[in-house]
Design a protein around this motif. Structure first.
Motif, PDB file in Angstrom:
ATOM      1  N   ASN A 108      14.938 -23.588   4.735  1.00 39.89           N
ATOM      2  CA  ASN A 108      13.824 -22.661   4.442  1.00 39.89           C
ATOM      3  C   ASN A 108      12.551 -23.451   4.134  1.00 39.89           C
ATOM      4  OD1 ASN A 108      14.698 -23.698   2.000  1.00 39.89           O
ATOM      5  ND2 ASN A 108      14.113 -21.870   0.844  1.00 39.89           N
ATOM      6  N   VAL A 109      12.254 -24.412   4.979  1.00 35.44           N
ATOM      7  CA  VAL A 109      11.164 -25.346   4.688  1.00 35.44           C
ATOM      8  C   VAL A 109       9.806 -24.655   4.597  1.00 35.44           C
ATOM      9  CG1 VAL A 109      10.818 -26.024   7.091  1.00 35.44           C
ATOM     10  CG2 VAL A 109      10.284 -27.631   5.302  1.00 35.44           C
ATOM     11  N   GLN A 110       9.595 -23.619   5.410  1.00 35.67           N
ATOM     12  CA  GLN A 110       8.283 -22.954   5.362  1.00 35.67           C
ATOM     13  C   GLN A 110       8.072 -22.278   4.017  1.00 35.67           C
ATOM     14  OE1 GLN A 110       5.653 -23.091   7.879  1.00 35.67           O
ATOM     15  NE2 GLN A 110       4.795 -22.584   5.881  1.00 35.67           N
ATOM     16  N   GLU A 111       9.136 -21.608   3.529  1.00 34.41           N
ATOM     17  CA  GLU A 111       9.066 -20.963   2.211  1.00 34.41           C
ATOM     18  C   GLU A 111       8.740 -21.981   1.128  1.00 34.41           C
ATOM     19  OE1 GLU A 111      12.541 -18.665   0.630  1.00 34.41           O
ATOM     20  OE2 GLU A 111      12.637 -18.127   2.759  1.00 34.41           O
ATOM     21  N   LEU A 112       9.433 -23.113   1.206  1.00 34.57           N
ATOM     22  CA  LEU A 112       9.239 -24.168   0.218  1.00 34.57           C
ATOM     23  C   LEU A 112       7.819 -24.730   0.320  1.00 34.57           C
ATOM     24  CD1 LEU A 112      11.348 -25.273  -1.781  1.00 34.57           C
ATOM     25  CD2 LEU A 112      11.724 -27.173  -0.217  1.00 34.57           C
ATOM     26  N   ALA A 113       7.354 -24.867   1.551  1.00 36.74           N
ATOM     27  CA  ALA A 113       5.988 -25.382   1.756  1.00 36.74           C
ATOM     28  C   ALA A 113       4.968 -24.457   1.109  1.00 36.74           C
ATOM     29  CB  ALA A 113       5.708 -25.531   3.253  1.00 36.74           C
ATOM     30  N   ASN A 114       5.240 -23.142   1.147  1.00 37.92           N
ATOM     31  CA  ASN A 114       4.303 -22.186   0.555  1.00 37.92           C
ATOM     32  C   ASN A 114       4.213 -22.341  -0.963  1.00 37.92           C
ATOM     33  OD1 ASN A 114       3.912 -21.218   3.112  1.00 37.92           O
ATOM     34  ND2 ASN A 114       5.302 -19.470   2.884  1.00 37.92           N
ATOM     35  N   MET A 115       5.278 -22.901  -1.567  1.00 35.81           N
ATOM     36  CA  MET A 115       5.269 -23.078  -3.028  1.00 35.81           C
ATOM     37  C   MET A 115       4.476 -24.309  -3.428  1.00 35.81           C
ATOM     38  SD  MET A 115       9.205 -22.430  -3.991  1.00 35.81           S
ATOM     39  CE  MET A 115      10.084 -20.993  -3.445  1.00 35.81           C
ATOM     40  N   VAL A 116       4.219 -25.179  -2.444  1.00 34.82           N
ATOM     41  CA  VAL A 116       3.537 -26.433  -2.759  1.00 34.82           C
ATOM     42  C   VAL A 116       2.069 -26.277  -2.388  1.00 34.82           C
ATOM     43  CG1 VAL A 116       3.515 -28.923  -2.360  1.00 34.82           C
ATOM     44  CG2 VAL A 116       5.655 -27.668  -2.193  1.00 34.82           C
ATOM     45  N   GLY A 117       1.220 -26.257  -3.344  1.00 31.67           N
ATOM     46  CA  GLY A 117      -0.205 -26.075  -3.084  1.00 31.67           C
ATOM     47  C   GLY A 117      -0.731 -27.108  -2.105  1.00 31.67           C
ATOM     48  N   GLY A 118      -1.452 -26.647  -1.085  1.00 33.46           N
ATOM     49  CA  GLY A 118      -2.106 -27.576  -0.161  1.00 33.46           C
ATOM     50  C   GLY A 118      -1.181 -28.194   0.853  1.00 33.46           C
ATOM     51  N   CYS A 119       0.108 -27.782   0.866  1.00 37.79           N
ATOM     52  CA  CYS A 119       1.027 -28.385   1.839  1.00 37.79           C
ATOM     53  C   CYS A 119       1.219 -27.439   3.011  1.00 37.79           C
ATOM     54  CB  CYS A 119       2.366 -28.658   1.167  1.00 37.79           C
ATOM     55  SG  CYS A 119       3.631 -29.141   2.334  1.00 37.79           S
ATOM     56  N   SER A 120       0.796 -27.835   4.175  1.00 39.76           N
ATOM     57  CA  SER A 120       1.025 -26.982   5.340  1.00 39.76           C
ATOM     58  C   SER A 120       2.129 -27.608   6.170  1.00 39.76           C
ATOM     59  CB  SER A 120      -0.246 -26.858   6.155  1.00 39.76           C
ATOM     60  OG  SER A 120      -0.512 -28.073   6.793  1.00 39.76           O
TER      61      SER A 120
END
Ligand code: SF4
Length: 477
Positions: A108-120
């Motif tokens: 679920n990398v996209q979901e996790l990326a959304n939790m990390v500010g500034g990480c696309s």
């Protein structure tokens, strides 16, 4: 979804020994887990990363060992399943004061990326490891402790992971996911009081360390000048050890979950002989190299002659490599082209050829063609792994259904019809697959402690209901 199945190592010497030469040896002993790139990291330095096999850099080993001299190190060999095989995607990766090496998949990398500010995150430009590391670092700064951070991250992150970390304050960490999808072991080398964690015990043997135990699923190990400390970041008791490790992925010398891989494979061959006793065979041959012990076990069980009818060319550039983990189909074909039959052994015979798995059918087709050219009278192919029908989202590179030999394009088929379809497509006279019960019994593990998702399509252990995509969408190529 992104995958990074690889080999990881973490080493800490309490006697202050420079362990960089050891990590290089350990990575060489894990080369079968990743052939595309390798790297190492020590505290307070940018990680070293190289493309290709570890041995390709052998002329630099001395210089690297001096430049990166340290009593604490982590290392990585890479087998990419997404993104380009470039240096940027090689590991270890550094985020703030933490370097990370990862074996597994964050589904679920996209979901996790959304939790990390500034990480696309896009499949083309990022690695799931980087996203996980960014989230972990932000949780550590919030919670103050790696164990607490992981106990939160494990609930946010879906997938399989064995991590090694190294921090700038000179500590090595190792963490294994709560289900234990991918293997990880702990060892100790007495002569210089050095702890080693690694994906497989083959790496421990290579550096003279003694296997102590498997790292427990859900366990975090910390190695520092205070010695070894351990804590559990998950109390989940259900297990999903990857069954594919036992037939194909792991090194035959390795021990995992109490089982030796070579002995397990030999027993799988013996069990296969009970399921498919082909008594009129003239000889049994393995597809080199992983299927060799199973072919021996099969032949011994039935009392049929075992021989080497196919030899891997060790001298061509790609010949010695493992075809399945090569990222491109053209490379896989090139490697299989250099599995050469011995006419004098094969000609006029009914040959039982044993292989460890049948994924895309690329190598099976090429091998059967080569055996026919060498004059085989009849070819029966037996596969030590059950039919692979579903994508793996836990770290092995079969990310889409349409690339699998069993792909039916949604047409309903019985198991018999499916086997017959694959048999025809590869050109064998007979095809027989192992089954999950047989495999688990041969390895000596309860079936419900192993993952068979790629065969069963049951994704409960990952807790996902995947929306299958094409390889192109998965890989972002
Ligand atoms: S889906 Fe298959 S290859 Fe993937 S972890 Fe499970 S058993 Fe292993």
């Amino acid at each position: 979804m992104v995958k990074e199945n690889c080999g990881v190592v973490g080493i800490f010497s309490l006697s202050g020994t420079n362990v960089v030469p050891m990590v290089i040896d350990a990575l060489r002993a894990l080369q079968h887990r990743g052939q595309e790139a390798w790297g190492l990291a020590i505290p307070n330095k940018t990680p070293l990363k190289k493309l290709g096999l570890v041995s390709a850099s052998s002329s630099e080993f001395k210089k690297i060992s001096e430049e990166y001299s340290s009593s604490a190190v982590i290392g990585h060999v890479r087998y990419s399943t997404i993104g380009k095989s470039n240096l940027e995607n090689a590991q270890p990766l550094k985020v703030k004061d933490l370097c990370i090496a990862h074996n597994g998949t964050i589904a679920n990398v996209q979901e996790l990326a959304n939790m990390v500010g500034g990480c696309s995150f896009t499949p083309q430009n990022a690695s799931d490891t980087l996203v996980a590391a960014q989230r972990l670092v932000s949780l550590i700064s919030e919670k103050g402790q790696m164990g607490k951070a992981l106990s939160i991250l494990k609930n946010e992150m879906v997938g399989s992971y064995c991590f090694t970390f190294i921090s700038d304050d000179n500590a090595v960490y190792a963490a294994r996911d709560p289900k234990g999808f991918r293997p990880m072991v702990l060892g100790h080398k007495e002569s210089d009081d050095t702890y080693v964690v690694a994906s497989e015990s083959s790496a421990l043997s290579a550096v003279g360390a003694k296997l102590q135990r498997d790292v427990r699923p859900g366990e975090l190990i910390k190695l520092s000048s205070d010695g070894l400390k351990t804590e559990m970041f998950s109390e989940d008791n259900s297990r999903a050890h990857c069954s594919f490790e036992f037939t194909y992925f792991a090194h035959p010398s390795s021990n995992m979950e109490g089982a030796n891989i070579y002995i397990s494979r030999k027993k799988i061959g013996q069990f296969l002989a009970k399921k498919f006793p082909i008594r009129d065979a003239d000889l049994v041959i393995p597809v080199p190299d992983s299927a060799r012990p199973a072919a021996l076990g099969y032949a011994q069980e039935l009392g049929v002659l075992f021989d080497e009818g196919l030899l891997k060319d060790r001298y061509s550039k790609k010949g010695p490599l493992r075809s399945f983990i090569e990222p491109h189909q053209s490379d896989r074909i090139e490697i299989n082209r250099w599995i050469i039959p011995i006419r004098e052994i094969i000609e006029g015979k009914h040959v039982v050829v044993i292989d460890d798995s049948l994924v895309r059918g690329t190598s099976s087709k090429a091998i059967i063609k080569a055996l026919r050219r060498a004059g085989a009278k009849k070819i029966s192919m037996l596969i030590t792994y059950p039919p692979i029908k579903f994508p793996c989202y836990a770290g092995i590179d079969f990310p889409s259904q349409d690339e699998l030999a069993t792909f039916t394009n949604r047409k309903e088929m019985t198991d018999e019809e499916l086997t017959e379809m694959v048999r025809k497509s590869i050109g064998a006279d007979f095809l027989g697959y192992n089954d999950a019960e047989n495999l688990a019994a041969a390895v000596g593990m309860p079936m419900d402690s192993m993952c068979f998702t790629c065969s069963s399509g049951n994704y409960d252990s990952l807790g996902i209901a995947p929306d299958f995509k094409t390889r192109l969408e998965m890989k972002g190529e």
